[in-house]
Design an enzyme around this catalytic site. Structure first.
Site, short mmCIF file in Angstrom:
data_model
loop_
_atom_site.label_atom_id
_atom_site.label_comp_id
_atom_site.label_asym_id
_atom_site.label_seq_id
_atom_site.Cartn_x
_atom_site.Cartn_y
_atom_site.Cartn_z
N GLU A 200 0.90 -1.60 0.23
CA GLU A 200 0.35 0.19 0.00
C GLU A 200 0.82 1.30 0.00
O GLU A 200 1.89 1.60 0.65
CB GLU A 200 -1.10 0.27 1.37
CG GLU A 200 -1.67 0.90 1.42
CD GLU A 200 -2.93 1.18 2.60
OE1 GLU A 200 -2.26 2.66 3.78
OE2 GLU A 200 -2.83 -0.22 2.93
N GLU B 251 -2.09 11.32 3.31
CA GLU B 251 -2.12 10.93 4.61
C GLU B 251 -2.11 12.09 5.62
O GLU B 251 -0.78 12.02 6.35
CB GLU B 251 -2.02 9.13 5.39
CG GLU B 251 -2.94 8.85 6.19
CD GLU B 251 -2.79 7.30 6.44
OE1 GLU B 251 -3.39 6.89 7.49
OE2 GLU B 251 -1.65 7.04 6.19
#
Length: 162
Positions: free
Chosen positions: A110, A115
């Site tokens: 991933e 984020e």
């Protein structure tokens, strides 16, 4: 070639519905609710796409309505350009853009491109999450600060490396 843009942008995505699987205080809604005149949480024009959280329900016992979308397409390679104009930050916000293969996670890895973790006091946290054996143990040129070097999802509370 631009693959996903314009007024039909959201036709290329599935909407995750339900409560946050990581126990965040949010209630993800389907496309019908998200695009309704009452909430208007996702909409696209010829030049931009907008995802947002509901700000009208001040008594949200199950978390505010928001959206979480996943591409209907999978890519083996490519150049991905995300021209992000604005993302929220602060307590209880967690804007994110991930590249992953959910059916084969973490074996296929991933990449967290964006984020802004909770308070986002350190800005964007770009990280990799992998299976055991992947480490950032080489010197590289970068402008950010490495927080952790072990990419394995089983360490550091799945913080990833980066």
């Amino acid at each position: 070639m631009i693959l996903d843009s314009g007024t039909s942008f959201f036709d290329n995505f599935d909407y995750f519905t339900g409560y946050d699987p990581s126990s965040g205080f949010v209630h993800y809604v389907d496309a019908q609710v998200a695009t309704s005149a009452q909430y208007n949480l996702t909409y696209a024009s010829s030049s931009s796409a907008v995802l947002r959280v509901d700000t009208t329900d001040t008594n949200a016992n199950t978390g505010r309505y928001s959206v979480r979308i996943s591409s209907k397409k999978q890519y083996n390679s490519g150049l991905f350009v995300f021209d992000i104009l604005n993302t929220p930050y602060g307590c209880s916000t967690w804007p994110a853009l991930w590249l992953t293969d959910p059916a084969n996670w973490p074996a296929h890895g991933e990449i967290d491109v964006v984020e802004a973790v909770n308070g986002a006091t350190t800005g964007n946290q770009m990280t990799l999450h992998t299976s055991d054996g992947c480490n950032m143990d080489r010197k590289r040129k970068e402008t950010g600060t490495v927080l952790t070097k072990n990419c394995w999802n089983g360490t550091d509370s799945n913080a990833g490396c980066g």
